[in-house]
Enzyme design. Structure first.
Site, PDB file in Angstrom:
ATOM      1  N   ARG A 130       0.850  -1.198   0.000  1.00  0.00           N
ATOM      2  CA  ARG A 130       0.000   0.000   0.000  1.00  0.00           C
ATOM      3  C   ARG A 130       0.883   1.245   0.000  1.00  0.00           C
ATOM      4  O   ARG A 130       1.659   1.480   0.932  1.00  0.00           O
ATOM      5  CB  ARG A 130      -0.943   0.034   1.204  1.00  0.00           C
ATOM      6  CG  ARG A 130      -1.761   1.324   1.245  1.00  0.00           C
ATOM      7  CD  ARG A 130      -3.032   1.225   2.063  1.00  0.00           C
ATOM      8  NE  ARG A 130      -2.819   1.183   3.502  1.00  0.00           N
ATOM      9  CZ  ARG A 130      -3.792   1.326   4.403  1.00  0.00           C
ATOM     10  NH1 ARG A 130      -5.044   1.521   4.017  1.00  0.00           N
ATOM     11  NH2 ARG A 130      -3.524   1.242   5.689  1.00  0.00           N
TER      12      ARG A 130
ATOM     13  N   ASP B  60      -4.413   2.348  13.780  1.00  0.00           N
ATOM     14  CA  ASP B  60      -3.577   3.084  12.841  1.00  0.00           C
ATOM     15  C   ASP B  60      -4.101   4.514  12.745  1.00  0.00           C
ATOM     16  O   ASP B  60      -4.892   4.944  13.586  1.00  0.00           O
ATOM     17  CB  ASP B  60      -3.469   2.379  11.484  1.00  0.00           C
ATOM     18  CG  ASP B  60      -4.782   2.359  10.712  1.00  0.00           C
ATOM     19  OD1 ASP B  60      -5.751   3.045  11.115  1.00  0.00           O
ATOM     20  OD2 ASP B  60      -4.839   1.663   9.678  1.00  0.00           O
TER      21      ASP B  60
END
EC number: 2.3.3.9
Length: 537
Positions: free
Chosen positions: A170, A449
């Site tokens: 990612r 996160d």
């Protein structure tokens, strides 16, 4: 931030980050030339699209525009077209594990038994120069199976198993710069930096090993942003002499506007796309952000906004329906629970929640979903195995609403003082972790996160601006939020101790949270002002 390196640099390229040993093997003249080429061709359009986001937000704030399915692209939505079949090693994605790009994490994730590993340069990684560059080295070594790690504290050694998860990378979102690399005096896009360096150094080795360059693309809001990525990918494939469609991407649907352009996003990337992913946590943040001036869109406590919440359930169904109609996989979201050490009852409860979450995702038609810890892979795998007869569920096409209101209506639910306090507590802890270089943080037995802190600060801002009240009738104003922040500071400070508090950058985290929560205008991303703090050191 340190100055120029001694590397032979292409014209107009400047490296402002420290050149540690090994970095020269990633920042080769040829790789830097590709970065410079991408910047000069595509950065102006990236910036135009970022401005378009803000311009649209201004119209939404003023009530001049409503989020809806674009009338001008109705033919794309109605058309009969599909994407290419997924590569063999991406046909079964029933469980993927995610995490940052540090060396130990990469080994453990690849060895986890999951079908795939999303190595994350974005929300699970603080984008410090060393994290980003070490991550490129770590992934290069992992692709070549040359990666190992020895823990200096325990002495334990880590190496790859014979069978490993499929590697998917990612890149950062389009909104984030890489301030340590300048092209013609301007920082380049972090997204293009991450994408191009991994592709440049690994496409040949990946092909030799029977796999390919696979990516997750985050934070897209429109078909126009998807089109930019398509042009970047096509150009890189041409420059590197790759067959069209070599690069395969999964787009995270983690913004509210993207829900109204799912077909269009797939269509724009149709030569390279294999899947969409329902990125649930950032989606909640985007729901608040893009409807921030609408007092009827105030959300209850974060814990009350689950995938059973109507607007979230409709969003998940639409991702599945559109993907499967187009021959693409529909990936479910992240279960943030992690094992609870030393407490069997709480650990069992956490594992039950993961099982229930993955069973729900499999039962509504997802082809796979995410977990945050290797111990959860078998639980998620069993949930999908019980529902899925084959490698995916492309034949399952649920009924999805075409009414915009079904994706925009706020759910009922209470705001509690405990919810206020939890948002403050988690935001401070996470931002401090992020500033200290750790973008994936275990907090209260959840793996958090950047989306965690984004939801937390967004809710606090939304509650204050709209004068929301807690269930016991207390107005959430600046004074109440100041008190909640002070209480959290006292509690976290007592827990951490003075030395750890100072070393952990908690004061900076608290100051940044106050800036975000009490801002007159809603800051687009907390990572933008936070990035300035880590670039400066």
């Amino acid at each position: 931030m340190r100055g120029d390196s001694d590397l032979p640099l292409p014209d107009g390229v400047r490296i402002r980050g420290e050149m540690r040993p090994g970095y020269e093997t990633i920042l080769t003249p040829e790789a830097l030339a590709l970065l410079a080429d991408l910047h000069r061709r595509f950065d102006a359009e990236r910036k135009r699209l970022l401005k378009a986001r803000l311009d649209r937000q201004a119209r939404l704030d003023a009530g001049e525009e409503q989020l809806d399915f674009p009338a001008e692209t109705a033919a794309i939505r109605a058309g009969e077209w599909t994407v290419p079949e997924a590569p063999q090693d991406l046909k079964d994605r029933r469980v993927e594990i995610t995490g940052p790009v540090d060396r130990k994490m990469i080994i453990n994730a690849l060895n986890s038994g999951a079908k795939g590993f999303m190595a994350d340069f974005e929300d699970a990684s603080t984008p410090s120069w060393t994290n980003m560059m070490d991550g490129q080295i770590n992934l290069r070594d992992a692709v070549r199976r040359e990666i190992d790690f020895t823990d200096e504290t325990s002495g334990k050694s880590y190496a790859l198993n014979d069978e490993t998860a499929v590697l998917i990378v990612r890149a950062r979102g389009l909104h984030l710069d890489e301030a340590h690399v300048e092209i013609d005096g301007a920082p380049m896009a972090g997204a293009f930096f991450d994408f191009a360096l991994y592709l440049f150094h690994n496409h040949g080795e990946l092909k030799r090993r029977g796999t390919g360059p696979y990516f997750y693309l985050p934070k897209l809001e429109t078909r126009h942003e998807a089109r930019l990525w398509s042009l970047v990918i096509r150009h890189c494939e041409e420059v590197l002499g790759l067959e069209r469609g070599t690069v395969r991407v999964t787009v995270l649907i983690e913004t509210l506007p993207a829900t109204f352009e799912l077909d269009e996003i797939i269509y724009a990337l149709r030569e390279n796309l294999t899947a969409l992913n329902a990125g649930r946590w950032d989606y909640i943040f985007s729901y608040i952000k893009r409807q921030r001036t609408d007092g009827t869109k105030v959300l209850p406590d974060r814990a009350a906004v689950t995938m059973a919440t109507p607007f979230m359930a409709e969003y998940a169904k639409r991702v599945i329906a559109v993907c499967h109609r187009r021959g693409a996989h529909a990936m479910g979201g992240m279960s943030a629970f992690i094992p609870v050490k030393g407490d069997e009852a709480r650990n069992a409860a956490a594992l039950d929640k993961v099982k229930a979450d993955k069973t729900r995702e499999a039962s509504i038609g997802h082809d796979g979903a995410w977990v945050a810890h290797p111990a959860l892979v078998p639980i998620a795998m069993a949930a999908f195995d019980k529902v899925m007869d084959g490698p995916n569920q492309l034949s399952v096409i649920p009924e999805a609403s075409d009414r915009a209101q079904d994706y925009l209506a706020a759910p009922e639910g209470e705001i509690t003082q405990a919810g206020v306090s939890a948002n403050v507590d988690v935001a401070i802890r996470y931002i401090a972790s992020w500033l200290s270089g750790r973008g994936a943080a275990p907090i209260h037995n959840l793996m958090e996160d950047a989306a965690t802190a984004e939801i937390s600060r967004a809710q606090l801002w939304q509650w204050r601006v709209h004068g929301a009240k807690t269930a016991d009738g207390q107005r959430i104003d600046k004074a109440r939020l100041d008190a909640a922040i002070d209480a959290a500071v006292a509690e976290i400070g007592a827990e951490a101790g003075q030395e750890a508090w100072q070393a952990g950058r908690y004061d900076e985290a608290v100051a940044l949270l106050r800036d975000l929560v009490f801002a007159e205008d809603f800051p687009e991303f907390l990572t933008l002002p936070a990035y300035e703090k880590i670039v400066a050191v």
